[in-house]
Design a protein around this motif. Structure first.
Motif, PDB file in Angstrom:
ATOM      1  N   PRO A 161      -6.957   2.147  -2.900  1.00  0.00           N
ATOM      2  CA  PRO A 161      -6.024   1.697  -2.149  1.00  0.00           C
ATOM      3  C   PRO A 161      -4.651   2.615  -1.944  1.00  0.00           C
ATOM      4  O   PRO A 161      -4.310   2.684  -0.707  1.00  0.00           O
ATOM      5  CB  PRO A 161      -5.648   0.367  -2.893  1.00  0.00           C
ATOM      6  CG  PRO A 161      -6.729   0.267  -3.898  1.00  0.00           C
ATOM      7  CD  PRO A 161      -7.387   1.529  -4.181  1.00  0.00           C
ATOM      8  N   ARG A 165      -3.564   4.244   1.713  1.00  0.00           N
ATOM      9  CA  ARG A 165      -2.527   4.273   2.460  1.00  0.00           C
ATOM     10  C   ARG A 165      -1.823   5.431   2.514  1.00  0.00           C
ATOM     11  O   ARG A 165      -1.331   5.919   3.673  1.00  0.00           O
ATOM     12  CB  ARG A 165      -1.249   3.422   1.513  1.00  0.00           C
ATOM     13  CG  ARG A 165       0.058   3.744   1.724  1.00  0.00           C
ATOM     14  CD  ARG A 165       0.170   2.955   3.187  1.00  0.00           C
ATOM     15  NE  ARG A 165       1.569   3.323   3.702  1.00  0.00           N
ATOM     16  CZ  ARG A 165       2.092   4.315   4.449  1.00  0.00           C
ATOM     17  NH1 ARG A 165       1.067   5.140   4.737  1.00  0.00           N
ATOM     18  NH2 ARG A 165       3.045   4.326   4.912  1.00  0.00           N
ATOM     19  N   GLU A 233       0.514   0.751   9.083  1.00  0.00           N
ATOM     20  CA  GLU A 233       1.036   1.404   7.859  1.00  0.00           C
ATOM     21  C   GLU A 233       2.420   0.475   7.390  1.00  0.00           C
ATOM     22  O   GLU A 233       2.252   0.227   6.179  1.00  0.00           O
ATOM     23  CB  GLU A 233       1.556   2.669   8.526  1.00  0.00           C
ATOM     24  CG  GLU A 233       0.462   3.756   8.353  1.00  0.00           C
ATOM     25  CD  GLU A 233       1.016   5.190   8.923  1.00  0.00           C
ATOM     26  OE1 GLU A 233       2.327   5.504   8.378  1.00  0.00           O
ATOM     27  OE2 GLU A 233       0.416   6.094   9.613  1.00  0.00           O
ATOM     28  N   LYS A 235       2.610  -2.859   7.759  1.00  0.00           N
ATOM     29  CA  LYS A 235       2.104  -3.760   7.078  1.00  0.00           C
ATOM     30  C   LYS A 235       1.487  -3.482   5.696  1.00  0.00           C
ATOM     31  O   LYS A 235       1.756  -4.289   4.848  1.00  0.00           O
ATOM     32  CB  LYS A 235       0.782  -4.370   7.752  1.00  0.00           C
ATOM     33  CG  LYS A 235       1.257  -5.364   9.116  1.00  0.00           C
ATOM     34  CD  LYS A 235       1.386  -6.805   8.779  1.00  0.00           C
ATOM     35  CE  LYS A 235       1.928  -7.583   9.746  1.00  0.00           C
ATOM     36  NZ  LYS A 235       3.009  -8.811   9.140  1.00  0.00           N
ATOM     37  N   MET A 236       0.873  -2.457   5.606  1.00  0.00           N
ATOM     38  CA  MET A 236       0.143  -1.907   4.111  1.00  0.00           C
ATOM     39  C   MET A 236       1.400  -1.755   2.943  1.00  0.00           C
ATOM     40  O   MET A 236       1.285  -1.929   1.909  1.00  0.00           O
ATOM     41  CB  MET A 236      -0.410  -0.605   4.473  1.00  0.00           C
ATOM     42  CG  MET A 236      -1.696  -1.055   5.059  1.00  0.00           C
ATOM     43  SD  MET A 236      -2.743   0.867   5.230  1.00  0.00           S
ATOM     44  CE  MET A 236      -3.594   0.821   3.966  1.00  0.00           C
ATOM     45  N   ASP A 237       2.548  -1.178   3.546  1.00  0.00           N
ATOM     46  CA  ASP A 237       3.660  -0.936   2.610  1.00  0.00           C
ATOM     47  C   ASP A 237       4.313  -2.231   2.154  1.00  0.00           C
ATOM     48  O   ASP A 237       5.033  -2.413   1.038  1.00  0.00           O
ATOM     49  CB  ASP A 237       4.680  -0.271   3.413  1.00  0.00           C
ATOM     50  CG  ASP A 237       4.544   1.214   3.614  1.00  0.00           C
ATOM     51  OD1 ASP A 237       3.488   1.494   3.104  1.00  0.00           O
ATOM     52  OD2 ASP A 237       4.877   1.978   4.640  1.00  0.00           O
TER      53      ASP A 237
ATOM     54  N   ASN B 103       0.456   0.686  -6.448  1.00  0.00           N
ATOM     55  CA  ASN B 103       0.147  -0.157  -5.296  1.00  0.00           C
ATOM     56  C   ASN B 103       0.158  -1.645  -5.704  1.00  0.00           C
ATOM     57  O   ASN B 103      -0.233  -2.581  -4.784  1.00  0.00           O
ATOM     58  CB  ASN B 103      -1.338   0.130  -4.775  1.00  0.00           C
ATOM     59  CG  ASN B 103      -2.337   0.034  -6.003  1.00  0.00           C
ATOM     60  OD1 ASN B 103      -1.868   0.286  -7.193  1.00  0.00           O
ATOM     61  ND2 ASN B 103      -3.612  -0.370  -5.902  1.00  0.00           N
TER      62      ASN B 103
END
Lengths: 266, 254
Positions: A161, A165, A233, A235-237, B103
């Protein structure tokens, strides 16, 4: 018929759009599908290859596994070097005509094109993934080991994951490069955007006007993709701030139980 | 659980026998013998490079010993390297650099081992995670990501993550060495509370006052060997070995 033909640059552009707009849009759609699916499949290949290439050989690995792993890693590094070391336009020719001649497989130009884009992207992504995995600090891997996670679990939940990212900008790069570079697949007659342009320009010999339109279309596609990737990106943060939780989630009895820990003295 | 505990009380949780570890030519640990019983709070002290951290890392097999044996409840784990993950699940570890998963949120950090290693369901994992986060005073921060926390807060989350696995013994590898002085206190307070409740712990530390006040036994190491092992009263007030005395006098002057 000739009397109707436009005389100005702008006139020609509009005329070509009117007559070939549908063909161009269809070509653009092919380009997008090839690039997006090719990049996605390439990422999957890249992750698999990258993960296998980063498996360490530790002293307690048994002999058979050690030899097997070395062999697989050698094959994979050959794959990476070979597909990075040859032009995609040549690979397209070799795979499309070679599969027919050697193996009697009659692939459609589109599926041959998709295959070429995927394995080509895979070779580049494998190196990106390897770099991404090696950039994650060893501490997190030890943290995962220390709570009893297996190598596979550590990869799946912790390392991949974060790698995904971290390499998002590079995945974006690859997607954009693929949108542009699928144009080389015209050599095996994949009806993508550049091929559509070639058909249209051949009819009226208006190369500048046609490729002006094609150029703008490539640019718009890539600009949209680029913005979309930035959005993903973000959104992933996740959110920049976190909320403190003040209310009691637990009933009183659990709070009381806190004072007994397994393995304790009486 | 009570029954199991009383049986286990007879034999040590961990027993290290003739353990040696070399990195190439360099011998870091030499013929270490060392026992941990239930309820022990063992502090390992000594100068940097004396092999304390390596010993701790060998105990949960982050480093593979060159020779020697490690018994966990009388099972020799050196012969069972394929079972090392289930062993590690019972032996928690807290690191100098926290090693939280970047994460994941604080809550997810404490849940992941419970769901994926212990294979418990999510609601149970959430319950234990919150229980131990409350214990270390980090429950309000369950939605934060590690990079949003201070060092002391990160270390308290790391302790909660280890506790959520409900380990039999907890190893601490210089847990306060990477912290600012004002954050050292908050972590030591949590550790003292755990010690009082009877958690079995092995702690590598440079905090002499903590070792003196909290440990049930103190181990002094130098150049890869255990020089002296005794109650903290003896080690700190009346050490039998000259080298222990020398080390402590240098330390106490500061």
């Amino acid at each position: 018929m000739t009397a109707d033909l436009p005389t100005s640059f702008l006139g020609w552009v509009l005329y070509i759009i009117q007559n070939y707009g549908g063909l161009f849009l269809k070509g653009a759609l092919y380009t997008l599908v090839l690039a997006i699916i090719g990049t996605a499949v390439g990422c999957i290949i890249g992750f698999l290859v990258g993960v296998v290439r980063t498996i360490e050989i530790v002293p307690d690995t048994n002999k058979v596994n050690k030899i097997l792993l070395k062999f697989v890693q050698w094959i994979l590094s050959f794959y990476v070097e070979f597909f990075r070391g040859t032009p995609m336009i040549v690979q397209a020719m070799v795979i499309y005509y070679g599969s027919m001649q050697l193996f009697n497989i009659d692939m459609s130009p589109f599926s041959a094109g998709l295959l070429v884009v995927s394995i080509n992207t895979g070779a580049y992504m494998a190196e990106t993934v390897r770099g991404g995995i090696e950039a994650i600090d060893i501490g997190q891997i030890e943290g995962a080991k220390a709570i009893g996670m297996t190598h596979f679990q550590t990869m799946l939940y912790i390392i991949i994951p974060q790698t995904l990212r971290n390499i998002m900008p590079q995945i974006g790069n690859n997607l954009i490069i693929n949108i542009k570079d699928t144009s080389v697949l015209n050599v095996i007659s994949v009806t993508e955007l550049y091929f559509a342009g070639k058909s249209a320009s051949g009819t009226y010999y208006k190369y500048f006007e046609v490729y002006f339109i094609i150029c703008i279309m490539y640019f718009i596609m890539n600009l949209a993709i680029s913005k979309l990737l930035r959005f993903i990106e973000k959104k992933m943060d996740g959110p920049d701030n976190y909320k403190l939780v003040h209310n009691d989630f637990m009933s009183g009895e659990i709070t009381e139980n806190c004072s007994t820990i397994k393995g304790g003295k009486q | 659980m009570e029954a199991i505990k009383t049986i286990n009380d007879q034999s040590p949780i961990l027993e290290v026998c003739h353990l040696s570890k070399s990195f190439g030519e360099h011998e870091v640990l030499r013929d270490i013998d060392f026992k941990t019983n239930y309820g022990d709070v063992i502090c390992i002290i000594g100068a940097s490079g004396s092999g304390k951290s390596t010993l701790l890392r060998c105990i949960n097999m982050l480093e593979i010993p060159t020779s020697g044996d490690i018994f966990h409840n009388s099972d020799n784990i050196i012969n069972k390297l394929n079972k090392v993950t289930s062993y590690r699940a019972k032996v928690g570890m807290v690191f100098q650099q926290f090693n939280l998963f970047n994460n994941m949120t604080v809550l997810e950090n404490c849940m992941i081992g419970v769901t994926k290693v212990l294979k418990k369901d999510k609601s149970y994992a959430r319950e234990v995670a919150i229980k131990y986060l409350e214990k270390v005073g980090m429950a309000p921060y369950i939605n934060a990501k590690p990079h949003q926390l201070s060092g002391g807060q990160k270390q308290r989350v790391a302790i909660a993550r280890a506790l959520a696995m409900e380990p039999e013994v907890l190893l601490f590898d210089e847990p306060t060495s990477a912290l600012d002085p004002q954050m050292v206190g908050e972590v030591l307070t949590v550790m003292s509370a755990l010690a009082k409740e009877g958690m079995t712990m092995i702690i590598v530390t440079h905090e002499m006052a903590f070792a003196r006040d909290v440990s049930t036994r103190t181990v002094f190491m130098e150049n890869g060997v255990i020089v002296e092992e005794d109650t903290p009263e003896v080690i700190f007030n009346n050490p039998k070995n000259e080298r222990t005395r020398e080390f402590l006098s240098r330390f106490m002057e500061h």
